[in-house]
Design an enzyme around this catalytic site. Structure first.
Site, PDB file in Angstrom:
ATOM      1  NE  ARG A   7      -0.779   0.454   4.954  1.00 50.90           N
ATOM      2  CZ  ARG A   7      -0.859   1.031   6.117  1.00 50.90           C
ATOM      3  NH1 ARG A   7      -1.786   1.766   5.892  1.00 50.90           N
ATOM      4  NH2 ARG A   7      -0.298   1.047   7.299  1.00 50.90           N
ATOM      5  CD  GLU A  54     -16.773   2.734   1.741  1.00 50.59           C
ATOM      6  OE1 GLU A  54     -16.447   2.976   2.791  1.00 50.59           O
ATOM      7  OE2 GLU A  54     -18.239   3.063   1.920  1.00 50.59           O
ATOM      8  CG  PHE A  79     -14.857  -0.798   3.006  1.00 56.03           C
ATOM      9  CD1 PHE A  79     -15.928  -1.313   3.929  1.00 56.03           C
ATOM     10  CD2 PHE A  79     -14.167   0.279   3.569  1.00 56.03           C
ATOM     11  CE1 PHE A  79     -15.724  -1.188   5.486  1.00 56.03           C
ATOM     12  CE2 PHE A  79     -14.037   0.159   5.098  1.00 56.03           C
ATOM     13  CZ  PHE A  79     -14.904  -0.512   5.775  1.00 56.03           C
ATOM     14  CG  HIS A 105      -5.728  -1.690   5.308  1.00 56.00           C
ATOM     15  ND1 HIS A 105      -5.325  -0.647   4.354  1.00 56.00           N
ATOM     16  CD2 HIS A 105      -5.637  -1.435   6.301  1.00 56.00           C
ATOM     17  CE1 HIS A 105      -4.767   0.180   4.946  1.00 56.00           C
ATOM     18  NE2 HIS A 105      -4.904  -0.164   6.471  1.00 56.00           N
ATOM     19  NE  ARG A 163      -2.792  -2.137   9.508  1.00 59.66           N
ATOM     20  CZ  ARG A 163      -3.478  -2.435  10.766  1.00 59.66           C
ATOM     21  NH1 ARG A 163      -4.452  -3.650  10.703  1.00 59.66           N
ATOM     22  NH2 ARG A 163      -3.415  -1.715  11.710  1.00 59.66           N
TER      23      ARG A 163
END
Length: 311
Positions: A7, A54, A79, A105, A163
């Site tokens: 990330r 989202e 999400f 993530h 992550r």
């Protein structure tokens, strides 16, 4: 070996590429976590925070992309693939728009955030959307190359970033190509096919197998869709056995994609290492990887089973 979360490389790539290409970045109130904040700092006029909405963010991305400008839409994988699935399918996938989804993530290595935030189904959800390219980088170098490659291709893309920091094993001269598996090591007895965080563990498992006299090939299958069926079939003929390793459910992800390709073209043994049919839980990353069998030891054990099944 240096370690870095993919990330981090995603955010850095956006900030770097923003100087060279004209595109827009959207986020859903998670810019510090997704690292799109790096782009926001350099190009505030091309960054928009859509808030904790989202589905709406995906519609905004589709609207901007329909004008001819590429868009990166970022949030956590759970999400992007789950909460906004209908909008991704209907507003981005159906019209085949130039929206690149940067989902961070992903997987069990979200750790203490627990089951509600551990997206172990996203590969499967995104693979079923027609025309959607689905990818997951193995290290920070590959992540940076993947971001630029996605920007330059036409059509929707889903990229999953992690992550948790993972080892950087690719050199800066690494050549990335969408849809082409990277053969990291050759072998004759079994083929280990992995992506994301599991790639360096597959390499460790290969060393363990070598001590037992088992020759293992290792393929970094960074693109889940379109899958590199050519290399899969080639190694099905060469080794006759596969072990897939992914930080994702064994249902519908990399393991399923490889099994589908093998069964249709060149039957071979396929053993899958991944999340079984269960939810994750809160815990430290090392403990979770051990509990869910996402380790070099587990890949090693499954490889020995795969080799035995050939006989």
């Amino acid at each position: 070996m240096e370690k870095k979360a993919t990330r981090e490389s995603y955010g850095a790539a956006l900030a770097e590429l923003g100087e060279k290409y004209d595109f827009v970045v959207l986020d859903a109130d998670l810019a510090e976590a997704t690292k799109t904040c790096m782009f926001k700092k350099k190009f505030p006029e091309r960054f928009f925070d859509c808030g904790i909405a989202e589905g709406n963010m995906m519609c905004v991305a589709a609207g901007i992309a329909s004008t001819g400008k590429p868009v990166f839409a970022s949030t956590f994988a759970i999400f992007a693939s789950g909460r906004a699935h209908e909008q991704v399918r209907n507003e981005i996938g159906y019209p085949h728009l130039n929206v690149k989804i940067g989902a961070t993530h992903g997987g069990i290595t979200v750790g203490e955030d627990g089951a509600t935030h551990q997206s172990n189904e996203d590969f499967a959800l995104m693979r079923t959307i027609p025309g959607m390219t689905v990818m997951c980088p193995a290290d920070a170098v590959e992540a940076r190359a993947m971001v630029e490659a996605s920007l330059l291709m036409d059509g929707p893309v889903y990229m999953r970033f992690g992550r948790f920091a993972c080892p950087i094993f690719n050199g800066e001269d690494y050549k990335f190509e969408i849809g082409k598996g990277a053969v990291l090591a050759d072998g004759t007895d079994v083929t280990l096919v992995a992506n994301g965080y599991m790639v360096h563990l597959a390499m460790e498992a290969r060393e363990m197998l070598a001590k037992d006299g088992i020759s293992a090939a290792v393929i970094n299958m960074h693109t889940i869709k379109p899958l590199d069926t050519e290399v899969v079939v080639a190694y099905a003929k060469k080794t006759g056995a596969f072990v897939t390793a992914e930080e994702h459910s064994i249902i519908g992800g990399l393991g399923a994609a490889v099994a589908e390709a093998v069964s249709e073209s060149c039957p071979a043994v396929v053993r899958r290492v991944g999340i079984e049919d269960k939810f994750g839980k809160s815990g430290t990353v090392p403990a979770l990887l051990e509990e869910y069998g996402l380790t070099a030891q587990h890949i090693y054990e499954e490889a020995k089973k795969a080799v035995a099944l050939k006989k």
